[in-house]
Design an enzyme around this catalytic site. Structure first.
Site, mmCIF file in Angstrom:
data_model
loop_
_atom_site.group_PDB
_atom_site.id
_atom_site.type_symbol
_atom_site.label_atom_id
_atom_site.label_comp_id
_atom_site.label_asym_id
_atom_site.label_seq_id
_atom_site.Cartn_x
_atom_site.Cartn_y
_atom_site.Cartn_z
ATOM 1 N N PRO A 293 0.809 -1.221 0.000
ATOM 2 C CA PRO A 293 0.000 0.000 0.000
ATOM 3 C C PRO A 293 0.843 1.273 0.000
ATOM 4 O O PRO A 293 1.719 1.458 0.841
ATOM 5 C CB PRO A 293 -0.826 -0.126 1.277
ATOM 6 C CG PRO A 293 -0.962 -1.591 1.493
ATOM 7 C CD PRO A 293 0.374 -2.146 1.061
ATOM 8 N N GLU A 294 0.582 2.140 -0.981
ATOM 9 C CA GLU A 294 1.204 3.448 -1.077
ATOM 10 C C GLU A 294 0.087 4.487 -0.941
ATOM 11 O O GLU A 294 -1.024 4.151 -0.546
ATOM 12 C CB GLU A 294 1.968 3.569 -2.402
ATOM 13 C CG GLU A 294 3.048 2.504 -2.568
ATOM 14 C CD GLU A 294 3.816 2.614 -3.872
ATOM 15 O OE1 GLU A 294 3.855 3.724 -4.460
ATOM 16 O OE2 GLU A 294 4.367 1.602 -4.320
ATOM 17 N N LYS B 37 1.566 7.068 4.319
ATOM 18 C CA LYS B 37 1.006 5.740 4.072
ATOM 19 C C LYS B 37 0.257 5.198 5.287
ATOM 20 O O LYS B 37 0.162 3.982 5.470
ATOM 21 C CB LYS B 37 2.135 4.777 3.694
ATOM 22 C CG LYS B 37 2.931 5.190 2.469
ATOM 23 C CD LYS B 37 4.074 4.214 2.223
ATOM 24 C CE LYS B 37 4.971 4.656 1.100
ATOM 25 N NZ LYS B 37 6.081 3.708 0.862
ATOM 26 N N ARG C 126 0.848 -10.831 6.647
ATOM 27 C CA ARG C 126 2.209 -11.131 7.087
ATOM 28 C C ARG C 126 2.561 -10.503 8.434
ATOM 29 O O ARG C 126 3.628 -10.761 8.980
ATOM 30 C CB ARG C 126 3.212 -10.667 6.020
ATOM 31 C CG ARG C 126 3.119 -11.476 4.734
ATOM 32 C CD ARG C 126 4.018 -10.896 3.644
ATOM 33 N NE ARG C 126 5.418 -10.857 4.044
ATOM 34 C CZ ARG C 126 6.366 -10.227 3.359
ATOM 35 N NH1 ARG C 126 6.048 -9.571 2.253
ATOM 36 N NH2 ARG C 126 7.618 -10.233 3.789
ATOM 37 N N ARG D 182 15.099 -2.797 -4.699
ATOM 38 C CA ARG D 182 13.731 -2.768 -5.208
ATOM 39 C C ARG D 182 13.758 -2.781 -6.732
ATOM 40 O O ARG D 182 14.632 -2.173 -7.355
ATOM 41 C CB ARG D 182 12.995 -1.503 -4.734
ATOM 42 C CG ARG D 182 13.002 -1.281 -3.233
ATOM 43 C CD ARG D 182 12.223 -2.358 -2.483
ATOM 44 N NE ARG D 182 10.847 -2.455 -2.871
ATOM 45 C CZ ARG D 182 9.859 -1.671 -2.411
ATOM 46 N NH1 ARG D 182 10.137 -0.709 -1.549
ATOM 47 N NH2 ARG D 182 8.610 -1.845 -2.802
#
Length: 279
Positions: A2-3, A61, A114, A266
């Site tokens: 999620p951004e 965020k 997670r 990334r």
């Protein structure tokens, strides 16, 4: 994952709880890695029960639920967390339930497959200290060319890596940084101190365009299906990605091939044709 667009969608999804009174807050049993809940659940419950939700905000965020007491419940979903009003993708990973009085949804939930995210209740003063301008940058939706240039023009970091620094600008993550740089025509490895004024302007314009469009489409649900909106539905912006996740495909602007490189551990995606390193 999620951004800003996904978290803003979560915030908007919670709007039905505005004006509602909290009647319980319960930590749910989960056999997976426990999430961080502060203060411990009995103290969190004592401070929340009886209070009314007066505002729903966002800091980068993070979703911020503001209570009538002035306390702020900050939900940080990190990679795999969701804020939900409806059925969850899998009830095994439900972590927190906040029950509400009155008409509308009976509760909202924090779900995290997670266990990387967390929930914390701050007093008004604690919140101001934790998210001061010294600790978190301006929101990406208010960034201008001058702000980008002022905050980054002296840095020797690659522009893509710098955009992920939440102390510089809040809310941008890996996916949307790649999309912004493609739209602005800037190579992701270009050093910040070599970005021109015109490029800062293009970046600022691209940032607003990409992020607002992604919010309108309720974020991006990728191949693992983790991200869902508050009603447990897919986002739609993944269907509009220009470069992210499209290595080997043709650029929709110039037709050249899209490449994948690794920056700061990334994946970065860019077009070799319209994001030239020398530009």
């Amino acid at each position: 994952m999620p951004e800003l667009p996904e978290v803003e969608t979560m915030r908007r999804g919670l709007l039905p709880v505005l004006g509602r009174r909290v009647v319980d807050a319960e930590k749910l049993a989960c056999p997976r890695k426990p999430i961080r809940i502060l203060p411990r659940i009995d103290r969190l419950r004592a401070r929340m029960v009886g209070e009314t939700v007066t505002e729903l905000g966002r800091v980068g965020k993070r979703v911020v639920v503001v209570l009538s007491s002035g306390d702020r419940l900050v939900i940080e979903p990190r990679m795999t967390g969701l804020v939900l009003l409806a059925d969850s993708p899998d009830p095994l990973y439900l972590r927190l339930r906040v029950q509400m009085a009155g008409r509308g949804p009976e509760a909202f939930y924090y779900w995290d497959r997670r266990g990387l995210g967390g929930v914390r209740l701050f007093s008004e003063a604690e919140f101001a200290e934790e998210y001061s301008a010294a600790k978190i940058g301006p929101d990406a939706l208010v960034m201008t060319a001058d702000l980008y240039r002022t905050r980054l023009c002296a840095s020797k970091r690659a522009i893509k890596v710098a955009l992920l620094d939440q102390k510089i600008v809040a809310g941008i993550g890996n996916l949307y940084a790649a999309e912004m740089l493609w739209l602005a025509g800037i190579h992701p490895e270009k050093r910040c101190d070599r970005v021109t004024r015109k490029e800062w302007q293009r970046l600022a314009d691209a940032g607003i365009e990409v992020l607002e469009e992604a919010v309108r489409h309720e974020g991006s649900t990728l191949g693992d299906g983790t991200y869902r909106n508050a009603l447990n539905q897919d986002g739609g912006y993944q269907n509009l990605h220009r470069v992210y996740g499209r290595a080997g495909e043709a650029c929709p602007r110039c037709g050249e091939g899209i490449l994948r490189i690794v920056q700061a551990q990334r994946s970065t995606f860019y077009c070799r044709g319209c994001q030239r390193k020398s530009s």
